[in-house]
Design a protein around this motif. Structure first.
Motif, PDB file in Angstrom:
ATOM      1  N   VAL A  73       0.861  -1.190   0.000  1.00  7.30           N
ATOM      2  CA  VAL A  73       0.000   0.000   0.000  1.00  7.30           C
ATOM      3  C   VAL A  73       0.891   1.231   0.000  1.00  7.30           C
ATOM      4  CG1 VAL A  73      -1.837   1.247   1.198  1.00  7.30           C
ATOM      5  CG2 VAL A  73      -1.783  -1.270   1.274  1.00  7.30           C
ATOM      6  N   GLU A  74       0.639   2.122  -0.964  1.00  6.88           N
ATOM      7  CA  GLU A  74       1.397   3.364  -1.102  1.00  6.88           C
ATOM      8  C   GLU A  74       0.476   4.567  -0.937  1.00  6.88           C
ATOM      9  OE1 GLU A  74       3.113   3.474  -5.006  1.00  6.88           O
ATOM     10  OE2 GLU A  74       4.771   2.161  -4.425  1.00  6.88           O
ATOM     11  N   ILE A  75       1.076   5.684  -0.553  1.00 12.02           N
ATOM     12  CA  ILE A  75       0.364   6.959  -0.470  1.00 12.02           C
ATOM     13  C   ILE A  75       0.496   7.659  -1.815  1.00 12.02           C
ATOM     14  CG2 ILE A  75       0.339   9.246   0.614  1.00 12.02           C
ATOM     15  CD1 ILE A  75       1.680   7.823   3.082  1.00 12.02           C
ATOM     16  N   GLU A  76      -0.593   8.200  -2.308  1.00  8.93           N
ATOM     17  CA  GLU A  76      -0.573   9.075  -3.483  1.00  8.93           C
ATOM     18  C   GLU A  76      -0.624  10.504  -2.960  1.00  8.93           C
ATOM     19  OE1 GLU A  76      -0.672  10.291  -7.510  1.00  8.93           O
ATOM     20  OE2 GLU A  76      -0.300   8.289  -6.707  1.00  8.93           O
ATOM     21  N   LYS A  77       0.395  11.301  -3.255  1.00  9.37           N
ATOM     22  CA  LYS A  77       0.419  12.693  -2.808  1.00  9.37           C
ATOM     23  C   LYS A  77      -0.728  13.438  -3.473  1.00  9.37           C
ATOM     24  CE  LYS A  77       3.901  14.664  -1.038  1.00  9.37           C
ATOM     25  NZ  LYS A  77       3.896  15.044   0.371  1.00  9.37           N
TER      26      LYS A  77
END
Length: 118
Positions: free
Chosen positions: A10-14
């Motif tokens: 799981v990654e953060i999208e800025k």
């Protein structure tokens, strides 16, 4: 990255809105290529993320999408949406409607808590 296991990460999208992306660890193009275990894990995480976004940010709506046209790797976008975000009611890839007037709780606190929940 806020979470990872053998099946997904799981990654953060800025963005101006809370937005995460859930990827399969395996580099596959289509959701139909996922194992039952991968599909179950994706939906487990989507469920936790959506509920967390609704609770923490008091989102007006949560959008969940899977496209993969530019990035042909199975992944899902989960976004907390607000009537005052720049694009609402358009998708975040759509036409900007206004300058954002959002005042939201701290994203870093949310992402840290979300990682602990997952």
């Amino acid at each position: 990255m806020i979470y990872e296991n053998d099946l997904v990460f799981v990654e953060i999208e800025k963005s101006e809105i809370p937005w995460v992306k859930i990827f399969t660890q395996r580099k596959i193009k289509e959701f139909s290529e996922c194992t039952l275990e991968e599909k179950t894990e994706i939906f487990r995480i989507i469920d936790i993320v959506e509920k967390s976004m609704l609770r923490y940010f008091i989102a007006d709506k949560v959008n969940i999408a899977s496209f993969g046209n530019l990035l042909p790797h199975v992944h899902w976008h989960v976004m907390a949406r607000f009537e005052q975000d720049s694009y609402f009611p358009e998708p975040m890839w759509g036409k900007k409607q206004r300058e954002s007037q959002l005042v939201l709780p701290d994203f870093e606190v949310f992402f840290t808590q979300l990682g602990e929940q997952l």
